[in-house]
Write a protein that holds these residues in place. Structure first.
Motif, short mmCIF file in Angstrom:
data_model
loop_
_atom_site.label_atom_id
_atom_site.label_comp_id
_atom_site.label_asym_id
_atom_site.label_seq_id
_atom_site.Cartn_x
_atom_site.Cartn_y
_atom_site.Cartn_z
N LEU A 87 0.62 -1.30 -0.21
CA LEU A 87 0.09 0.00 0.02
C LEU A 87 0.86 1.28 0.00
O LEU A 87 0.56 2.18 0.58
N CYS A 88 1.91 1.33 -0.80
CA CYS A 88 2.59 2.52 -0.94
C CYS A 88 2.13 3.52 -1.76
O CYS A 88 2.57 4.76 -1.79
N ALA A 89 1.44 3.06 -2.73
CA ALA A 89 0.66 4.04 -3.64
C ALA A 89 1.69 4.54 -4.74
O ALA A 89 1.30 5.56 -5.55
N ALA A 90 2.71 3.85 -5.05
CA ALA A 90 3.63 3.95 -6.03
C ALA A 90 2.89 3.94 -7.59
O ALA A 90 3.35 4.41 -8.32
N CYS A 91 2.22 2.73 -7.40
CA CYS A 91 1.44 2.47 -8.78
C CYS A 91 0.45 3.41 -9.01
O CYS A 91 0.37 4.16 -9.99
N THR A 92 -0.54 3.86 -8.10
CA THR A 92 -1.60 4.68 -8.37
C THR A 92 -1.40 6.12 -8.69
O THR A 92 -1.60 6.80 -9.60
N SER A 93 -0.10 6.54 -7.96
CA SER A 93 0.28 7.78 -8.33
C SER A 93 1.11 7.81 -9.55
O SER A 93 1.73 9.02 -9.75
N SER A 94 1.51 6.83 -10.13
CA SER A 94 2.20 6.88 -11.53
C SER A 94 1.14 6.76 -12.63
O SER A 94 1.76 6.82 -13.71
#
Ligand code: SF4
Ligand code: F3S
Ligand code: FES
Length: 251
Positions: free
Chosen positions: A165-172
């Motif tokens: 759940l680091c959000a690196a994917c969604t925020s890229s």
């Protein structure tokens, strides 16, 4: 009289240090009308990580620098940021892998409101996560013993259990950047983890949530998410599997 002499300590070569410029996007809502870049010169070793460089800035040059971190070992997912324009975890980004002759840029992940410096408001991200019901849904009475599952069935969703759940994917994801309404790859990954779990009975509920106009169909298969994931999860493949499950489900 015989004496015993300690064996000479093995010589360990000193790890050479060098100077890098860390260019950080700073923003303090109480002082600044807009974000701006600030440069910091830091003495580092190649084995240091961006997180170590940020600590040096905070502890030795400017205590007001604000960023999240906890485990420092790629487990908690709290220090995703944009480093040289790419989403990474600061605690897993070695300085030796970046070009020290140029300033290393560090900025907050995109698509989520910036609260201060490198800290963003994660609430919209977790809202989507909650909406896919990331927990086991079953009917009937609580079992009196463990719910069994074959190794083959467990394998079906093994990859998507690795999310931190680091959000690196969604925020890229460029679709998420456009309006922030898209559920985003992380929510779909966590829905996938339960949709394909043979013990779970809530797949239809989750599929219906993701059939929404802000759901899986907004994915344009740009693969940014898979490239950004520090856990190496095949996110685009997981999204395709969820789309396929929607197309083949019996309603
Ligand atoms: Fe982070 Fe990967 Fe999970 Fe996305 S899928 S939140 S990049 S660990
Ligand atoms: Fe976005 Fe990943 Fe799809 S980057 S468009 S969710 S493949
Ligand atoms: Fe926990 Fe980087 S500090 S993942």
């Amino acid at each position: 009289m015989a004496t015993t002499e300690a064996a000479p300590a093995a010589k360990v070569g000193a790890i050479p240090s060098f100077e890098v410029t860390v260019r950080i996007r700073r923003y303090d809502p109480e002082r600044d009308s807009a974000p701006h870049w600030e440069d910091y010169k830091v003495q580092v070793h190649g084995t240091d990580r961006i997180l170590d460089a940020l600590h040096k800035v905070k502890w030795e040059q400017d205590g007001s620098l604000t960023f999240r971190r906890s485990c420092a070992h790629g487990v908690c997912g709290s220090d995703a940021m944009r480093i040289n324009g790419v989403n990474r975890l600061a605690c897993k980004s070695l300085l030796k892998d970046l070009d020290p002759s140029k300033p290393i840029t560090v900025e907050p992940i995109k698509g989520l409101p910036v609260e201060k410096d490198l800290v963003v408001d994660m609430e919209p991200f977790f809202q989507s996560y909650r909406e896919v019901m990331p927990f086991l849904i079953t009917s009937g009475h609580e079992p009196t013993k463990e719910r069994l599952q074959s190794a083959h069935d467990r394998e079906r969703f093994d990859d998507t259990t690795k999310c931190i759940l680091c959000a690196a994917c969604t925020s890229s994801c460029p679709v998420f950047w456009t309006d922030g309404q898209y559920f985003g790859p992380a929510a779909i990954v966590n829905a996938h983890r339960f949709i394909f779990d043979s013990r779970d009975e809530g797949a239809d509920l989750r599929l219906e949530v993701l059939n929404d106009r802000e759901g899986v169909w907004r994915c344009r298969t740009t693969f940014n998410c898979s490239e950004a994931c520090p856990r190496g999860i095949q996110i685009t493949k997981a999204i395709a599997e969820v789309k396929q499950a929607l197309l083949t489900r019996k309603v």
